[in-house]
Design an enzyme around this catalytic site. Structure first.
Site, PDB file in Angstrom:
ATOM      1  N   GLN A  97       0.813  -1.216   0.000  1.00 43.80           N
ATOM      2  CA  GLN A  97       0.000   0.000   0.000  1.00 43.80           C
ATOM      3  C   GLN A  97       0.845   1.264   0.000  1.00 43.80           C
ATOM      4  OE1 GLN A  97      -1.460   0.741   4.407  1.00 43.80           O
ATOM      5  NE2 GLN A  97      -1.609  -1.451   3.923  1.00 43.80           N
ATOM      6  N   HIS A  99       0.091   5.864   0.623  1.00 42.58           N
ATOM      7  CA  HIS A  99      -0.844   6.894   1.046  1.00 42.58           C
ATOM      8  C   HIS A  99      -0.642   8.151   0.218  1.00 42.58           C
ATOM      9  CE1 HIS A  99      -1.496   4.120   4.265  1.00 42.58           C
ATOM     10  NE2 HIS A  99      -0.271   4.282   4.735  1.00 42.58           N
ATOM     11  N   GLU A 134       3.157   8.774   8.283  1.00 44.60           N
ATOM     12  CA  GLU A 134       3.081   7.947   9.480  1.00 44.60           C
ATOM     13  C   GLU A 134       4.462   7.562   9.987  1.00 44.60           C
ATOM     14  OE1 GLU A 134       0.526   4.862   7.848  1.00 44.60           O
ATOM     15  OE2 GLU A 134       2.203   3.458   7.814  1.00 44.60           O
ATOM     16  N   HIS A 264       4.741   0.321   0.677  1.00 45.65           N
ATOM     17  CA  HIS A 264       5.222  -0.452   1.815  1.00 45.65           C
ATOM     18  C   HIS A 264       4.233  -1.544   2.183  1.00 45.65           C
ATOM     19  CE1 HIS A 264       2.626   2.670   3.566  1.00 45.65           C
ATOM     20  NE2 HIS A 264       2.384   1.822   4.543  1.00 45.65           N
ATOM     21  N   ARG A 283      -4.083   0.509  -2.397  1.00 49.31           N
ATOM     22  CA  ARG A 283      -3.474  -0.824  -2.310  1.00 49.31           C
ATOM     23  C   ARG A 283      -2.897  -1.246  -3.652  1.00 49.31           C
ATOM     24  NH1 ARG A 283      -8.075  -0.803   0.771  1.00 49.31           N
ATOM     25  NH2 ARG A 283      -7.687  -1.153   3.003  1.00 49.31           N
TER      26      ARG A 283
END
Length: 411
Positions: A97, A99, A134, A264, A283
């Site tokens: 996936q 982001h 993140e 990642h 994804r």
């Protein structure tokens, strides 16, 4: 200041023991528990617990945004908590996936709104308008794939597998600039007809078996990971894509920071995450869930990176180890109270001064009493506190050697 009860998310890749044991509940849990959310995301807000009962943290922010968030956070992010803290427990690999950036998230959300795709639809890519940088901090040994590896090393890995079917793809990497070559190769694999994938993956797995059985060590972890993924996700092009990513092992307290566009997957282990308050995921494979290849290609960053570059710098601030990231939405640190602090009241370092923003404190080891303006509460392993902006600064009295993970607004 209130106890904060996290929201448990059950996914198939989760653990039936890790989160239950961490929070002091019976083991094994009835279902695989993958994530424990401490935050105010509308999808699963945590609960505040006090003598008057309990309430959603989201409702508490709506009722008193100034007191809960403080003027500085409200001026920057509005009346929402801009970060989300999670405990993540992976017994199996997550989906491959990435982001989106803030601009991509806003544009994608509005586009899907115009198309009338329900927020809860399994084919929805954007469930909010935020990006999702993140930070992941390992609680125990943690295994991951993250970021496209420098091309020269990937070529060396592919050649070491001694699979003739890979030769055209090695040439594809060699014939272009690094980022362009990675984009071309990843796109070729992720869009390849299934019959071609069904030929290439078994050949690669055979090469990985020969590599491992021959006693070679340089790429042993990468080869074993490809074999594991190939067994778990037969015929999935994400197995091939895993060959392009850095294979990372984190020890307790070690971290990686994943910016927008970083491809990642987390393989196994238990860790803490703090991220922008978003649930946007694109994804790319290793999952039965929706994979939107064109949208994934739009957000991916194919610039090669190294494991060292993904590990954030850290610095000491008194009792705190601070993880330095470029994220505006959050700042993260670990406060360690050793034997010399046990029984003594100590001030928790404040990056932004007293009372300027909210905090989430999560105890990962030991036990301590947290003192704020409104009172005190005791945290033990697996329990968390919500400290409103108007309740700081905080002071700590450890009852035994203790570690606290602290997330605040970055600003």
């Amino acid at each position: 200041m209130d106890l904060l009860r996290g929201a448990i998310r059950t996914y198939a890749w989760g653990s039936r023991t890790a989160i239950a044991e961490f929070t002091g509940r019976p083991v094994p849990a009835a279902h695989p528990e993958a994530e424990l959310w401490f935050g105010a995301h509308p999808g699963d807000p945590a609960r505040l617990e006090n003598a008057d009962g309990e309430t959603s943290l989201l409702d508490a922010l709506v009722a008193d945004p100034e007191g809960q968030l403080g003027p500085a956070a409200r001026a920057r992010f509005g009346d929402v908590l801009p970060f989300l803290v999670k405990v993540l427990a992976a017994d199996e690999p997550l989906s491959l996936q990435a982001h989106p950036s803030a601009e991509q998230a806003a544009e994608g959300y509005l586009r899907e709104e115009r198309l009338g795709i329900p927020i809860t639809s399994p084919v929805r890519n954007y469930r909010d308008t935020s990006h999702k940088p993140e930070l992941l901090v390992a609680l125990q040994q943690f295994e991951a794939l993250a970021g496209f590896r420098p091309v020269a090393q990937t070529i060396e890995l592919l050649r070491s597998l001694a699979v003739s079917d890979l030769d055209p793809f090695i040439d594809l990497l060699n014939d272009q600039s690094d980022a362009d070559g990675l984009r071309a190769l990843f796109t070729t694999w992720i869009t390849a007809p299934q019959p071609d994938i069904d030929v290439l993956i078994p050949a690669v797995l055979d090469g990985a078996i020969h590599y491992v059985s021959g006693g070679a060590t340089q790429f042993a972890a990468e080869a074993k990971t490809v074999l594991e993924l190939g067994e778990r996700y037969p015929g999935d092009a994400g197995v091939l894509a895993a060959l392009l990513l850095n294979r990372i092992t984190l020890g307790p307290g070690e971290a990686i920071f994943l910016p927008a566009g970083n491809l990642h997957t987390y393989l196994r282990g238990t860790a803490l995450e703090v991220m922008a308050n978003s649930d946007n995921v694109l994804r790319g494979g290793l999952t039965p869930k929706h994979v939107d290849v064109p949208e994934l290609l739009r957000v991916l960053d194919f610039t090669p990176t190294t494991e060292a570059h993904l590990r954030p710098p850290t610095h000491r601030d008194g009792l705190s180890l601070v993880y330095d990231t470029p994220a505006d939405e959050f700042a993260a640190s670990v406060l360690t109270l050793g034997d010399e602090q046990v029984g003594h009241e100590v001030d928790a370092p404040s990056r932004h001064g007293s009372g300027q923003g909210p905090q989430i404190l999560l105890c990962t080891e030991g036990s301590t009493t947290v003192h704020g303006k409104s009172g005190k509460l005791t945290l033990s392993r697996g329990s968390a506190a919500w400290v409103a902006a108007d309740d700081g600064p905080i002071r700590l009295v450890a009852h035994e050697p203790t570690k606290l993970f602290r997330a605040t607004v970055g600003l």
